[in-house]
Design an enzyme around this catalytic site. Structure first.
Site, PDB file in Angstrom:
ATOM      1  N   SER A 125      47.110 115.908  75.996  1.00 24.70           N
ATOM      2  CA  SER A 125      47.462 117.324  76.005  1.00 24.70           C
ATOM      3  C   SER A 125      48.968 117.492  76.022  1.00 24.70           C
ATOM      4  O   SER A 125      49.691 116.670  76.609  1.00 24.70           O
ATOM      5  CB  SER A 125      46.853 117.954  77.266  1.00 24.70           C
ATOM      6  N   TYR A 150      44.627 118.791  86.617  1.00 19.40           N
ATOM      7  CA  TYR A 150      44.054 118.468  85.304  1.00 19.40           C
ATOM      8  C   TYR A 150      45.102 117.745  84.449  1.00 19.40           C
ATOM      9  O   TYR A 150      44.863 116.664  83.907  1.00 19.40           O
ATOM     10  CB  TYR A 150      43.578 119.747  84.593  1.00 19.40           C
ATOM     11  N   LYS A 154      45.659 113.680  82.702  1.00 16.93           N
ATOM     12  CA  LYS A 154      45.996 113.306  81.318  1.00 16.93           C
ATOM     13  C   LYS A 154      47.197 112.377  81.312  1.00 16.93           C
ATOM     14  O   LYS A 154      47.236 111.388  80.570  1.00 16.93           O
ATOM     15  CB  LYS A 154      46.281 114.557  80.475  1.00 16.93           C
TER      16      LYS A 154
HETATM   17  P1  NAD Z   1      34.486 120.463  76.502  1.00 21.28           P
HETATM   18  O1  NAD Z   1      34.284 120.692  77.957  1.00 21.28           O
HETATM   19  O2  NAD Z   1      33.886 121.424  75.549  1.00 21.28           O
HETATM   20  O3  NAD Z   1      34.011 118.988  76.106  1.00 21.28           O
HETATM   21  C1  NAD Z   1      34.044 117.914  77.007  1.00 21.28           C
HETATM   22  C2  NAD Z   1      32.681 117.261  76.972  1.00 21.28           C
HETATM   23  O4  NAD Z   1      32.677 116.143  77.872  1.00 21.28           O
HETATM   24  C3  NAD Z   1      31.546 118.184  77.419  1.00 21.28           C
HETATM   25  O5  NAD Z   1      30.513 118.140  76.457  1.00 21.28           O
HETATM   26  C4  NAD Z   1      31.082 117.609  78.756  1.00 21.28           C
HETATM   27  O6  NAD Z   1      29.705 117.828  78.975  1.00 21.28           O
HETATM   28  C5  NAD Z   1      31.437 116.150  78.595  1.00 21.28           C
HETATM   29  N1  NAD Z   1      31.700 115.431  79.841  1.00 21.28           N
HETATM   30  C6  NAD Z   1      32.465 115.812  80.893  1.00 21.28           C
HETATM   31  N2  NAD Z   1      32.475 114.861  81.841  1.00 21.28           N
HETATM   32  C7  NAD Z   1      31.711 113.831  81.373  1.00 21.28           C
HETATM   33  C8  NAD Z   1      31.343 112.571  81.889  1.00 21.28           C
HETATM   34  N3  NAD Z   1      31.774 112.170  83.099  1.00 21.28           N
HETATM   35  N4  NAD Z   1      30.539 111.773  81.155  1.00 21.28           N
HETATM   36  C9  NAD Z   1      30.088 112.185  79.936  1.00 21.28           C
HETATM   37  N5  NAD Z   1      30.403 113.372  79.406  1.00 21.28           N
HETATM   38  C10 NAD Z   1      31.214 114.186  80.108  1.00 21.28           C
HETATM   39  O7  NAD Z   1      36.072 120.368  76.270  1.00 21.28           O
HETATM   40  P2  NAD Z   1      36.904 120.326  74.919  1.00 21.28           P
HETATM   41  O8  NAD Z   1      37.698 121.578  74.843  1.00 21.28           O
HETATM   42  O9  NAD Z   1      36.051 119.938  73.788  1.00 21.28           O
HETATM   43  O10 NAD Z   1      37.929 119.168  75.280  1.00 21.28           O
HETATM   44  C11 NAD Z   1      37.685 117.829  74.884  1.00 21.28           C
HETATM   45  C12 NAD Z   1      38.806 116.968  75.432  1.00 21.28           C
HETATM   46  O11 NAD Z   1      40.057 117.466  74.956  1.00 21.28           O
HETATM   47  C13 NAD Z   1      38.901 116.965  76.945  1.00 21.28           C
HETATM   48  O12 NAD Z   1      39.267 115.664  77.372  1.00 21.28           O
HETATM   49  C14 NAD Z   1      40.023 117.930  77.222  1.00 21.28           C
HETATM   50  O13 NAD Z   1      40.667 117.664  78.435  1.00 21.28           O
HETATM   51  C15 NAD Z   1      40.942 117.682  76.039  1.00 21.28           C
HETATM   52  N6  NAD Z   1      41.812 118.820  75.724  1.00 21.28           N
HETATM   53  C16 NAD Z   1      41.274 120.047  75.550  1.00 21.28           C
HETATM   54  C17 NAD Z   1      42.109 121.131  75.282  1.00 21.28           C
HETATM   55  C18 NAD Z   1      41.547 122.514  75.137  1.00 21.28           C
HETATM   56  O14 NAD Z   1      42.297 123.476  75.307  1.00 21.28           O
HETATM   57  N7  NAD Z   1      40.265 122.686  74.800  1.00 21.28           N
HETATM   58  C19 NAD Z   1      43.485 120.936  75.168  1.00 21.28           C
HETATM   59  C20 NAD Z   1      44.005 119.645  75.338  1.00 21.28           C
HETATM   60  C21 NAD Z   1      43.157 118.590  75.616  1.00 21.28           C
HETATM   61  C1  WQD Z   2      47.747 130.849  76.501  1.00 21.77           C
HETATM   62  C2  WQD Z   2      48.669 132.032  76.750  1.00 21.77           C
HETATM   63  C3  WQD Z   2      48.761 132.677  79.057  1.00 21.77           C
HETATM   64  C4  WQD Z   2      44.602 134.025  79.334  1.00 21.77           C
HETATM   65  C5  WQD Z   2      45.844 125.592  78.770  1.00 21.77           C
HETATM   66  C6  WQD Z   2      46.044 124.346  79.593  1.00 21.77           C
HETATM   67  C7  WQD Z   2      46.476 123.216  78.720  1.00 21.77           C
HETATM   68  C8  WQD Z   2      45.524 123.041  77.541  1.00 21.77           C
HETATM   69  C9  WQD Z   2      45.208 124.323  76.836  1.00 21.77           C
HETATM   70  C10 WQD Z   2      43.970 121.324  77.999  1.00 21.77           C
HETATM   71  C11 WQD Z   2      49.535 131.876  78.006  1.00 21.77           C
HETATM   72  C12 WQD Z   2      48.155 133.773  78.225  1.00 21.77           C
HETATM   73  C13 WQD Z   2      45.801 133.516  78.893  1.00 21.77           C
HETATM   74  C14 WQD Z   2      44.515 135.410  79.661  1.00 21.77           C
HETATM   75  C15 WQD Z   2      46.822 135.661  79.046  1.00 21.77           C
HETATM   76  N1  WQD Z   2      44.260 122.538  77.946  1.00 21.77           N
HETATM   77  N2  WQD Z   2      46.892 134.329  78.745  1.00 21.77           N
HETATM   78  N3  WQD Z   2      45.636 136.168  79.495  1.00 21.77           N
HETATM   79  O1  WQD Z   2      47.877 127.868  79.457  1.00 21.77           O
HETATM   80  O2  WQD Z   2      48.803 127.360  77.143  1.00 21.77           O
HETATM   81  O3  WQD Z   2      47.066 125.906  78.104  1.00 21.77           O
HETATM   82  O4  WQD Z   2      44.853 125.335  77.790  1.00 21.77           O
HETATM   83  O5  WQD Z   2      44.684 120.370  77.915  1.00 21.77           O
HETATM   84  O6  WQD Z   2      46.534 122.083  79.514  1.00 21.77           O
HETATM   85  O7  WQD Z   2      47.052 124.614  80.565  1.00 21.77           O
HETATM   86  O8  WQD Z   2      46.433 128.161  77.355  1.00 21.77           O
HETATM   87  O9  WQD Z   2      44.830 129.849  76.589  1.00 21.77           O
HETATM   88  O10 WQD Z   2      45.193 129.567  79.075  1.00 21.77           O
HETATM   89  O11 WQD Z   2      47.010 130.568  77.684  1.00 21.77           O
HETATM   90  O12 WQD Z   2      47.814 136.402  78.932  1.00 21.77           O
HETATM   91  O13 WQD Z   2      43.482 135.912  80.094  1.00 21.77           O
HETATM   92  O14 WQD Z   2      47.856 133.190  76.986  1.00 21.77           O
HETATM   93  O15 WQD Z   2      49.580 133.205  80.078  1.00 21.77           O
HETATM   94  O16 WQD Z   2      50.770 132.465  77.739  1.00 21.77           O
HETATM   95  P1  WQD Z   2      47.644 127.372  78.093  1.00 21.77           P
HETATM   96  P2  WQD Z   2      45.746 129.539  77.705  1.00 21.77           P
END
Ligand code: NAD
Ligand code: WQD
Length: 339
Positions: A125, A150, A154
């Site tokens: 991330s 969280y 990472k």
């Molecule tokens: P998600 O929650 O939709 O998908 C994660 C999946 O992992 C789910 O299906 C959940 O059931 C499964 N899971 C959780 N713990 C588990 C375990 N212990 N064993 C087996 N399965 C397990 O999330 P996503 O948005 O698809 O994110 C996928 C990955 O990307 C995550 O590692 C997340 O941290 C990372 N990521 C997501 C974002 C975002 O904003 N969505 C941003 C940066 C990084």
């Molecule tokens: C985006 C913008 C908020 C909700 C998070 C995690 C990051 C990554 C992605 C996994 C910001 C604003 C949001 C709302 C708002 N996840 N906002 N009202 O914070 O950039 O990132 O998700 O790795 O680790 O921190 O994403 O979608 O929460 O926010 O005004 O109800 O929207 O303040 O400026 P963020 P977000």
């Protein structure tokens, strides 16, 4: 054609990546404990691609589950999505985050080593970058200790994987640093299905638009940005999914551990996102300004040149596509996969 294990493949980004892999004729084995997803997403992946995948309900923290997969399938590479991802929740139950995200990754890497599978793509991330960096963020900029648990998981897993690859040159590991994934598959059949009140901006907007929530709270309008609201690099989930295929192809050729940003390289403010959503979809999104959210930075967007140059990846979709596709998914599935 390769056999790819996808941990967390039933989730939001994982399910879109399954489509890319199946369409590229890879064999897909998904391991997911369904803690934040439903098997329905995988049923729809198979419906869309007209191809089958293997689903195993199990946990990355369970070495028996993992060893059985590596014994029964000749896995060539692993894409590791499984983990918990809610920033606010990670502050309340840190141990669950350390357990799923850190211990789970260690158990997975140990099982891979045992099975002599050394190719791994890890979901990292942009949160690992030091907050003092000025966007656009590039991979050579310093990383920092994220203020939430969280993000901390990472960072720890990234560093652990770097050290594992340094100690044993058989490893080939991609750290993909996602910016803000949004959007959904064009079909509207798969998308993001948050449980409870969404933390992230895009599902909150679509839930307001569909009438599930009254109004959007915009967290802060006094940042030093174009209009005072926070700026982020939103990336279409289909573009993000295709980056995994590019990273996999790269890692099957090169050794070592390397990080790549996955973002469009463009920043958009919260107000720009809300206004564009209204224009593109013709739906009003009532809103109010609210205080800043703790832990938020004003501006975060990527320099994505390393991914373009080294992985041959590029983002095909712009903000309008992301907002149209998010809405298409939400309106076709007002209750997500629970319909
Ligand atoms: P998600 O929650 O939709 O998908 C994660 C999946 O992992 C789910 O299906 C959940 O059931 C499964 N899971 C959780 N713990 C588990 C375990 N212990 N064993 C087996 N399965 C397990 O999330 P996503 O948005 O698809 O994110 C996928 C990955 O990307 C995550 O590692 C997340 O941290 C990372 N990521 C997501 C974002 C975002 O904003 N969505 C941003 C940066 C990084
Ligand atoms: C985006 C913008 C908020 C909700 C998070 C995690 C990051 C990554 C992605 C996994 C910001 C604003 C949001 C709302 C708002 N996840 N906002 N009202 O914070 O950039 O990132 O998700 O790795 O680790 O921190 O994403 O979608 O929460 O926010 O005004 O109800 O929207 O303040 O400026 P963020 P977000």
């Amino acid at each position: 054609m390769a056999n790819i294990l996808i941990t967390g493949g039933a989730g939001y980004i994982g399910s879109h990546t399954c489509i890319e892999l199946l369409e590229a004729n890879h064999k897909v084995i998904v391991l997911d404990n369904l803690s934040n997803s439903s098997e329905e997403s995988l049923r729809r992946v198979q419906q869309l691609t007209r191809k089958t995948l293997t689903f195993i309900e199990g946990d990355i923290r369970n070495s028996d589950d993992l060893n059985a997969i590596f014994t029964n399938h000749a896995i060539d590479a692993v894409i590791h999505f499984a983990g918990l991802k809610a920033v606010g929740e990670s502050q309340k139950i840190p141990l669950a985050y350390f357990d799923n995200n850190i211990s789970g990754s260690i158990t997975l890497v140990k099982a891979m080593e045992k099975a002599e599978v050394f190719t791994l793509v890890f979901s990292s991330s942009a949160t690992v970058y030091d907050e003092a960096n000025i966007s656009p963020l590039n991979e050579d900029m310093p990383i920092g200790i994220p203020s939430n648990n969280y993000g901390y998981t990472k960072l720890i897993v990234e560093q652990m994987l770097e050290k594992v690859a340094l100690a044993d040159d058989r490893w080939s590991i991609a750290l993909l640093r996602y910016f803000n994934p949004v959007g959904a598959h064009k079909s509207g059949l798969i998308g993001e299905d948050p449980q409870g009140i969404p933390n992230n901006l895009m599902p909150y907007i679509t839930q307001v638009a569909v009438g599930m929530r009254e109004k959007l709270s915009i967290f802060g309008n006094d940042y030093e940005t174009v209009d005072g609201t926070g700026v982020r690099d939103y990336i279409h989930v289909v573009d993000l999914a295709s980056a995994h295929l590019c990273a996999l192809n790269n890692r099957l050729t090169y050794k070592g551990c390397r990080a790549w940003n996955v973002g469009t390289g463009n920043g958009h403010s919260v107000l720009q996102v809300k206004n564009t959503f209204e224009e593109v979809n013709g739906i009003p999104v009532p809103f109010e300004f609210a205080p800043r959210r703790s832990g938020d930075v004003a501006i975060s967007y990527s320099d994505n040149s390393r991914a373009r140059e080294e992985l041959g990846w590029e983002a095909k979709y712009g903000l309008n596509d992301m907002l149209a596709d998010s809405w298409n998914w939400q309106k076709k599935n007002p209750k997500g996969y629970r319909d």
